[in-house]
Enzyme design. Structure first.
Site, PDB file in Angstrom:
ATOM      1  N   PHE A  25      -0.366  -0.813  12.828  1.00 41.59           N
ATOM      2  CA  PHE A  25      -1.334  -0.293  11.853  1.00 41.59           C
ATOM      3  C   PHE A  25      -1.902  -1.384  10.937  1.00 41.59           C
ATOM      4  CE2 PHE A  25      -2.237   1.441   7.606  1.00 41.59           C
ATOM      5  CZ  PHE A  25      -3.204   2.390   7.922  1.00 41.59           C
ATOM      6  N   ASN A  26      -1.054  -2.178  10.290  1.00 41.57           N
ATOM      7  CA  ASN A  26      -1.550  -3.162   9.317  1.00 41.57           C
ATOM      8  C   ASN A  26      -2.489  -4.170   9.966  1.00 41.57           C
ATOM      9  OD1 ASN A  26      -0.071  -2.018   7.223  1.00 41.57           O
ATOM     10  ND2 ASN A  26       1.675  -3.376   7.533  1.00 41.57           N
ATOM     11  N   THR A  64       3.107  -5.913   2.877  1.00 38.27           N
ATOM     12  CA  THR A  64       3.555  -4.803   3.727  1.00 38.27           C
ATOM     13  C   THR A  64       2.422  -3.824   4.026  1.00 38.27           C
ATOM     14  OG1 THR A  64       4.386  -3.652   1.755  1.00 38.27           O
ATOM     15  CG2 THR A  64       5.969  -4.963   3.021  1.00 38.27           C
ATOM     16  N   ASN A 123      -2.362   2.569   3.652  1.00 36.58           N
ATOM     17  CA  ASN A 123      -1.800   3.872   4.030  1.00 36.58           C
ATOM     18  C   ASN A 123      -2.624   5.007   3.447  1.00 36.58           C
ATOM     19  OD1 ASN A 123       0.448   3.099   5.619  1.00 36.58           O
ATOM     20  ND2 ASN A 123       1.593   2.559   3.781  1.00 36.58           N
ATOM     21  N   ASP A 152       0.851  -1.205   0.000  1.00 44.03           N
ATOM     22  CA  ASP A 152       0.000   0.000   0.000  1.00 44.03           C
ATOM     23  C   ASP A 152       0.884   1.252   0.000  1.00 44.03           C
ATOM     24  OD1 ASP A 152       0.930  -0.522   2.572  1.00 44.03           O
ATOM     25  OD2 ASP A 152      -0.856   0.279   3.567  1.00 44.03           O
ATOM     26  N   ASP A 207       6.691   1.554   2.041  1.00 41.74           N
ATOM     27  CA  ASP A 207       6.455   0.586   0.957  1.00 41.74           C
ATOM     28  C   ASP A 207       7.234   0.985  -0.289  1.00 41.74           C
ATOM     29  OD1 ASP A 207       3.644  -1.015   1.762  1.00 41.74           O
ATOM     30  OD2 ASP A 207       3.761   1.022   2.537  1.00 41.74           O
ATOM     31  N   HIS A 250       9.946   0.740   8.341  1.00 41.16           N
ATOM     32  CA  HIS A 250       9.251  -0.524   8.583  1.00 41.16           C
ATOM     33  C   HIS A 250       9.369  -1.518   7.418  1.00 41.16           C
ATOM     34  CE1 HIS A 250       7.367   1.243  12.125  1.00 41.16           C
ATOM     35  NE2 HIS A 250       6.906   2.240  11.389  1.00 41.16           N
ATOM     36  N   ASP A 251       8.739  -1.188   6.305  1.00 37.61           N
ATOM     37  CA  ASP A 251       8.543  -2.173   5.240  1.00 37.61           C
ATOM     38  C   ASP A 251       9.830  -2.648   4.562  1.00 37.61           C
ATOM     39  OD1 ASP A 251       5.865  -1.992   5.818  1.00 37.61           O
ATOM     40  OD2 ASP A 251       5.414  -0.605   4.186  1.00 37.61           O
TER      41      ASP A 251
END
Length: 316
Positions: A172-173, A130, A44, A14, A19, A246-247
């Site tokens: 979040f995810n 992700t 996102n 996303d 990402d 993060h991703d």
């Protein structure tokens, strides 16, 4: 050391600032990662925006061979929640890209996941989600037999010791679509979960931002602009010096698993409580008596991982 086993990968994402860096790192690594498809999911920012971003990133990386497919626009049960307050309305912070010159293909992302896995040998395709796990869950529910072709699911999501980043206990995810996350963790597929416990170790500190700016390339400028935007928001929201990357940790795991430490565990996802939906109960000690269903990343070598990402971005 023997040559790296090439990964055949579907990226489900996303984009989203982190990402975007993850996709660029992967597209700059064709010797190690064969990208079978990029599928997008509302997360996102809305689906139309993340799909447009994926196409623009593909053009920026010069990878017109990579196919992009739009997937599910919203979670299975809950109303959609977006993170445009972090990623910006266009999803890429202060980064700008030329409009994509090759649009997404018309088939639905879930159908592409199913078709790709249906035609693949056993344990041959790695899924790298992700964003929210909606597309992966729908594919596994629609055709459960495709799980046999999954070599591994390397996902960004979940939180344990660090607590949540969208609610008190949920990442979040997982929070956006906890029901989809439940389906995926119950699927029987081998899973490596890169949660906040690991990704918070990969911070974009001022020293790392300086190294990124010093690249002097179009990729360096673009990534630096995206991260400057998010760094400012992290400082305001969390009082943190440097946003978490993060991703890209998922792609880092594919490229250099030696940089990561993992532990086998049982992960269950809370779906019932509105206060804790998306909470990941990570059990390393079989307290529930339920079988292990994942490996949880506990530590990573942030300096080596950042050096690896810089080296790949320098190829673009």
């Amino acid at each position: 050391m023997p040559p790296m086993d090439k990964h055949r990968v579907i990226f489900d994402c996303d984009p989203g600032v982190d990402d975007a860096i993850s996709l660029l790192t992967a597209m700059a690594s064709p010797e190690a990662i064969e990208i079978l498809a990029i599928t997008t999911v509302g997360g996102n920012v809305p689906l139309e925006t993340v799909t447009r971003n994926a196409c623009a990133l593909r053009s920026f990386a010069g990878r017109r061979d990579v196919r992009v497919f739009a997937g599910c626009p919203r979670p299975l049960v809950k109303p959609p929640v977006f993170a445009d307050h972090v990623h910006g309305e266009a999803g890429l912070g202060a980064g700008t890209l030329a409009p994509c010159d090759l649009p997404a293909e018309t088939r639905h992302g879930v159908d592409v996941i199913i078709e790709t896995l249906r035609g693949a040998p056993d344990a041959s395709v790695t899924l790298v989600p992700t964003g929210p796990l909606t597309n992966i869950a729908v594919a596994l529910v629609k055709e459960p037999n495709i799980a046999r072709a999954v070599r591994e699911i390397v996902l960004m999501g979940g939180a344990h010791r660090e607590g949540g980043n969208i609610t008190a206990s949920a990442e979040f995810n997982m929070s956006v679509d906890p029901h989809a996350a439940h389906v995926v963790f119950e699927s029987g597929c081998p899973i490596v979960a890169v949660g906040l416990d690991a990704t918070y170790q990969m911070r974009m500190t001022p020293a790392r931002m300086e190294r990124l700016a010093a690249m002097g390339s179009a990729a360096g400028h673009f990534v630096h602009a995206m991260l400057e935007h998010v760094n400012a928001i992290y400082a305001d929201l969390y009082g943190a010096q440097g946003c978490a990357l993060h991703d890209p940790c998922t792609v880092g795991y594919l490229l250099a698993p030696r940089l990561f430490e993992t532990l086998p565990c049982r992960i269950d996802v809370e779906t019932a409580s509105p206060l804790t939906a998306g909470h990941t109960a990570v059990d390393f000690h079989a307290r529930t008596g339920r079988p292990e269903n994942a490996r949880w990343v506990t530590r990573l070598d942030a300096d080596a991982l950042f050096a690896l990402i810089l080296e790949r971005l320098a190829r673009l």
